[in-house]
Design an enzyme around this catalytic site. Structure first.
Site, PDB file in Angstrom:
ATOM      1  N   ASP A  95       1.299  -1.174   0.282  1.00 24.23           N
ATOM      2  CA  ASP A  95       0.022   0.162   0.082  1.00 24.23           C
ATOM      3  C   ASP A  95       1.561   1.511  -0.060  1.00 24.23           C
ATOM      4  O   ASP A  95       0.366   2.639  -1.048  1.00 24.23           O
ATOM      5  CB  ASP A  95      -0.603  -0.006   1.828  1.00 24.23           C
ATOM      6  CG  ASP A  95      -0.344   0.095   2.656  1.00 24.23           C
ATOM      7  OD1 ASP A  95       0.587  -0.427   2.582  1.00 24.23           O
ATOM      8  OD2 ASP A  95      -0.486  -0.357   3.743  1.00 24.23           O
ATOM      9  N   HIS A  96       2.269   1.012   0.488  1.00 18.68           N
ATOM     10  CA  HIS A  96       2.867   2.522   0.713  1.00 18.68           C
ATOM     11  C   HIS A  96       3.343   2.744  -0.200  1.00 18.68           C
ATOM     12  O   HIS A  96       4.414   3.807  -0.375  1.00 18.68           O
ATOM     13  CB  HIS A  96       3.922   2.240   2.202  1.00 18.68           C
ATOM     14  CG  HIS A  96       3.299   2.384   3.111  1.00 18.68           C
ATOM     15  ND1 HIS A  96       2.154   1.944   3.779  1.00 18.68           N
ATOM     16  CD2 HIS A  96       3.605   3.020   4.329  1.00 18.68           C
ATOM     17  CE1 HIS A  96       1.617   2.100   5.035  1.00 18.68           C
ATOM     18  NE2 HIS A  96       2.648   3.335   5.661  1.00 18.68           N
ATOM     19  N   ASP A 160       3.330  -0.502  11.348  1.00 15.62           N
ATOM     20  CA  ASP A 160       2.903   0.696  10.993  1.00 15.62           C
ATOM     21  C   ASP A 160       2.584   1.052  11.990  1.00 15.62           C
ATOM     22  O   ASP A 160       1.863   0.506  12.800  1.00 15.62           O
ATOM     23  CB  ASP A 160       2.346   0.472   9.799  1.00 15.62           C
ATOM     24  CG  ASP A 160       2.059   1.612   8.905  1.00 15.62           C
ATOM     25  OD1 ASP A 160       2.572   1.945   8.118  1.00 15.62           O
ATOM     26  OD2 ASP A 160       0.352   1.935   9.457  1.00 15.62           O
ATOM     27  N   ARG A 448      -2.689  12.604  10.414  1.00 14.98           N
ATOM     28  CA  ARG A 448      -1.837  13.540  10.295  1.00 14.98           C
ATOM     29  C   ARG A 448      -1.423  14.352   9.508  1.00 14.98           C
ATOM     30  O   ARG A 448      -1.485  14.252   8.168  1.00 14.98           O
ATOM     31  CB  ARG A 448      -0.151  12.163   9.978  1.00 14.98           C
ATOM     32  CG  ARG A 448      -0.035  11.527  11.260  1.00 14.98           C
ATOM     33  CD  ARG A 448       1.067  10.576  11.099  1.00 14.98           C
ATOM     34  NE  ARG A 448       1.192   9.729  13.122  1.00 14.98           N
ATOM     35  CZ  ARG A 448       2.022   8.858  12.919  1.00 14.98           C
ATOM     36  NH1 ARG A 448       3.166   8.597  11.522  1.00 14.98           N
ATOM     37  NH2 ARG A 448       1.989   8.144  13.783  1.00 14.98           N
ATOM     38  N   SER A 643      12.971   6.287  16.618  1.00 15.19           N
ATOM     39  CA  SER A 643      12.339   4.895  15.829  1.00 15.19           C
ATOM     40  C   SER A 643      13.001   3.182  15.928  1.00 15.19           C
ATOM     41  O   SER A 643      14.098   3.639  16.425  1.00 15.19           O
ATOM     42  CB  SER A 643      11.958   5.211  14.452  1.00 15.19           C
ATOM     43  OG  SER A 643      12.603   4.780  13.800  1.00 15.19           O
ATOM     44  N   ARG A 645      13.546   1.696  14.319  1.00 20.90           N
ATOM     45  CA  ARG A 645      14.210   0.978  13.145  1.00 20.90           C
ATOM     46  C   ARG A 645      15.506   0.002  13.039  1.00 20.90           C
ATOM     47  O   ARG A 645      16.430   0.156  14.173  1.00 20.90           O
ATOM     48  CB  ARG A 645      15.102   2.049  12.120  1.00 20.90           C
ATOM     49  CG  ARG A 645      15.378   1.884  11.355  1.00 20.90           C
ATOM     50  CD  ARG A 645      15.536   3.415  10.547  1.00 20.90           C
ATOM     51  NE  ARG A 645      14.671   4.714  10.742  1.00 20.90           N
ATOM     52  CZ  ARG A 645      14.504   5.508  10.644  1.00 20.90           C
ATOM     53  NH1 ARG A 645      15.380   6.263  10.001  1.00 20.90           N
ATOM     54  NH2 ARG A 645      13.888   6.555  10.672  1.00 20.90           N
TER      55      ARG A 645
HETATM   56  S1  SF4 Z   1      -1.851   6.381   7.839  1.00 21.65           S
HETATM   57 FE1  SF4 Z   1      -0.411   5.478   7.380  1.00 21.65          FE
HETATM   58  S2  SF4 Z   1      -1.188   3.512   6.984  1.00 21.65           S
HETATM   59 FE2  SF4 Z   1      -2.850   4.968   6.900  1.00 21.65          FE
HETATM   60  S3  SF4 Z   1      -3.039   5.776   5.001  1.00 21.65           S
HETATM   61 FE3  SF4 Z   1      -2.081   7.477   5.551  1.00 21.65          FE
HETATM   62  S4  SF4 Z   1      -0.114   6.107   5.365  1.00 21.65           S
HETATM   63 FE4  SF4 Z   1      -1.098   4.764   4.660  1.00 21.65          FE
END
Ligand code: SF4
Length: 754
Positions: A95-96, A160, A448, A643, A645
């Protein structure tokens, strides 16, 4: 998905015994969060009452989910474990990496070409090792997980931060780094600091323009981006039970924005409806049978102050729609105060783009409520003033809302449907003109809104609201518009008002999909070949790290004495380097390039002791490696914070650094170093940091009797022939010492599998 239903049955079969055991040790009524945590202890027995915010506890999660960017290294590492299959049900979601530019079909085709080697790897490795693989276009990880895998009372980790979305279906679901995912897939325990608990009591009922999104926008305003740190947020009360399951998911999803470990709702009829609506009546029936264990005890919810560390109460009947931003998701404005805030803040009032969807807000209910507003634009002869995009969360939702005519409504309003993927939410948005960096405003239903997140332009003022509010604003094209009170001028010059949104929680005709984009793994993957091209610069198979040589380690060169803050970003920078996250050798060229050298106060400039010349940290370390010489990194306080990572631990290991000696470690990084077979040491006396000189050759003494709670010695052989011997501490337990001796935790697992 028989693998899953068997696992869920097992969890529920053991639930009563585990909750009863937890009651005995905790000795008071239990929150839902405690029930789930105690029933997922690694050793299966609740033997002690853990101290919230203090105790580190090993857990056994039920499943793992990974998105395509973070899955790469997690799976490359997993291959090192030598297991024929993953230890718990696991999935990968593409998806990313899909960039939004021209619309779903073209963008998906481009992504399939550009990311082919990554997708081929993820598809083949999933096929071989028993992971479910969701192809590009199948949807965003968290929406797909909610629709297919989340279950009440379960525990999941995901690579994630919005893994927490599954709390909407009663799961403790936590975002982690790839190393943790690798461990759980390999059959190891997963460690978490036992969280503090925040209770949010919801009373009343939503109505009109207010939606579930406004609950979390309000909570974000109360708790701020740090207020949930180290805590799990548990929602309860009659208001909680009145929210749709996907609405609960939205609230939990955006709980990541207050820093919460995760958020959760108790099992109720809305969750049962959703399970049945998404073809999981079997899971609903199983959950019904243990429903009393899938919610907090009555005494807890009657007197929450006695059982939670903090309690917040929100009356949904009085809650106003909210708009949060710009530049931070906790700057919360009730709709009635927003226009004044826009004017006072000097933010651009003209709205350029409204974007709905993402994993946060792309449920059937969200789409239908937004569409009920979009339809009015057409019916009332309004011309949408801003651009408008729709990012469906999954192919199942996209197909269903298309079948039911909702996408057509958005298109009639002038909207563009993007691929079922993250797209603009993660900066994968080739926004026309963003490079000019003009000051402008956008509004999204994502989670975000930090500077540059959506389009890379630091001057884009991004606001967050519910999909229906975003749609209304896109029609108005003006941030000072209040759809609850204001009118708009239509194409005929008439004043018209938008009616309240109306939505449908679950599709009346049921969900449908032609091709959900799922690839089931091979029943026997032993003959499946994992596809990694030897010439790839994005992917590289890993080789096992070498075991400890069995002696003290002597003659190490000082690679760098880092001064001040040294986060995992300083150790392994993100940005352009992320494209190499599946290629350890290539990404190692960023090793410690952000750390400040104590001796010259410069980043990425250290002395090569073999030549006396100054050069980049990775190049200097490669010179030591080529000469067969080990090295040591010295650091300051809280080394490796940030993070989780795993690359920050793997890169030094790969390039031949043997030990990290610091004043103190961030715990996750310290554990990551141990897992990779590195020595993570701390000064017994912090003042000894000052004894480290630029040309030191360093010996680590005491390794042949390496034991828990026993300090080691470090000898600093200075250039002038003098020496200092200092004591250094470590936190290795017996098992972690075995990891060190074997050259890494995965080497131990591999040996045990064979
Ligand atoms: S919050 Fe993260 S997982 Fe959800 S759509 Fe946005 S980038 Fe993708």
């Amino acid at each position: 998905m028989a693998f899953d239903i068997d696992m869920i049955k097992k969890v529920y079969d053991n639930l009563d015994a585990k909750v009863t055991a937890a009651r005995k040790v905790v000795n008071k009524p239990l929150t839902l969060t405690e029930k789930i945590l105690y029933s997922h202890l690694w050793d299966g027995a609740a033997t002690t009452a853990f101290e919230r915010g203090k105790s580190y506890v090993d857990f056994a999660p039920d499943r793992v989910a990974m998105q395509d960017a973070t899955a790469q290294m997690a799976l490359l590492q997993f291959m090192q474990a030598g297991r024929p299959q993953v230890a718990v049900p696991s999935t990968v979601h593409c998806d990313h990496l899909i960039q939004a530019k021209e619309g779903a079909d073209k963008d998906l085709a481009t992504a399939n070409t550009q990311n082919k080697e990554v997708y081929d790897f993820l598809s083949s490795v999933s096929n071989k090792y028993g992971l479910g693989f969701w192809k590009p276009g199948a949807g965003v990880i968290h929406q797909v997980v909610l629709e297919n895998y989340a279950f009440p009372g379960g525990m999941m980790i995901g690579t994630d931060s919005h893994t927490v979305n599954a709390g909407g279906l009663g799961m403790v679901a936590i975002g982690v780094g790839g190393a943790d995912a690798c461990d759980v897939m390999a059959g190891l325990a997963w460690e978490l600091k036992f969280p503090k608990l925040i209770g949010v009591k919801l009373t009343g009922k939503l109505s009109g323009w207010t939606s579930a999104k406004d609950v979390i926008l309000k909570v974000a305003g109360i708790l701020t981006v740090k207020g949930g740190t180290g805590a799990i947020v548990e929602y309860f009360g009659e208001g909680a039970n009145s929210l749709s399951c996907t609405g609960k998911g939205t609230i939990c999803n955006m709980g990541a924005e207050i820093g919460a470990t995760t958020s959760i709702f108790g099992y109720d009829t809305k969750m049962a409806d959703y399970l049945r609506g998404t073809d999981r009546a079997d899971v609903a029936s199983l959950a019904d049978a243990v429903a009393h264990h899938l919610t907090g005890d009555e005494e807890v919810y009657a007197n929450p102050e006695l059982y939670f560390d903090q309690v917040i109460e929100i009356n949904l009947s009085e809650l106003e729609p909210h708009i949060n931003g710009p530049f931070t998701p906790d700057l919360a404005w009730p709709l009635s105060k927003f226009a004044a805030a826009v004017k006072e803040g000097g933010w651009p009032t003209k709205l350029e783009v409204g974007l709905i969807g993402s994993c946060t807000n792309s449920s059937y209910e969200d789409i239908t409520r937004a569409a009920s507003i979009a339809q009015q634009a057409v019916d009332k002869n309004l011309q949408a003033k801003a651009e408008f995009t729709i990012t469906p969360g999954s192919e199942q939702v996209r197909y269903t809302v298309d079948r039911d005519g909702y996408l057509k409504i958005f298109e009639n309003m002038g909207g563009v449907v993007l691929a079922n993927a993250c797209g603009p939410c993660i900066g994968q948005w080739a926004r026309h003109g963003a490079e000019k960096q003009e000051k402008n405003s956008i509004i999204t239903s994502f989670n975000r809104n930090f500077a540059k997140r959506a389009d890379g332009n630091p001057n884009t003022h991004s606001f967050v609201a519910s999909p229906e509010i975003v749609t209304a604003f896109a029609i108005a094209g003006d941030l000072t518009f209040n759809p609850m009170t204001d009118t708009l001028t239509n194409k005929n010059g008439e004043q018209v008002k938008l009616d309240e949104p109306k939505g449908i929680e679950l599709p009346i005709k049921g969900f449908a999909v032609e091709d959900a984009g799922f690839q089931a793994p091979a029943a026997d993957g032993s003959a499946v070949q994992v596809l990694v091209s030897e010439t790839s610069d994005r992917l590289q198979l890993l080789a096992p790290f070498a075991a400890w040589e069995g002696t003290d380690i002597k003659g190490l060169k000082l690679l760098i004495k880092a001064k001040g803050k040294c986060t995992t970003d300083h150790i392994s920078m993100a940005g352009p380097w992320l494209k190499f996250r599946g290629h350890l050798d290539n990404i190692s060229n960023n090793m410690l390039i952000g750390a400040i050298n104590f001796f010259n106060e410069k980043a990425d400039t250290v002395k090569n002791q073999l030549t006396g010349e100054y050069g980049a940290v990775p190049a200097t370390q490669r010179a030591y490696k080529a000469a067969g010489i080990g090295s040591i990194v010295v650091g300051d306080e809280n080394y490796g914070e940030g993070s989780s990572r795993e690359h920050a631990a793997m890169e030094p290991r790969h390039l031949g650094v043997r030990a990290i000696l610091v004043k103190s470690f961030a715990r996750i990084h310290e554990t990551n170093l141990k897992k990779q077979g590195m020595l993570a040491l701390t000064f017994a006396n912090n003042a000894d940091y000052d004894k480290i000189q630029e040309d030191d050759q360093i010996d680590i003494i005491g390794l042949t009797s390496f034991a828990p709670n026993t300090p080691l010695s470090v000898v600093l052989n200075h250039k002038d022939g003098s020496k200092d011997e200092i004591s250094v501490n470590h936190t290795y337990n017996a098992q972690q010492i075995e990891w060190f001796k074997a050259g890494g935790a995965l080497n131990i697992i591999r040996a045990s599998v064979k």
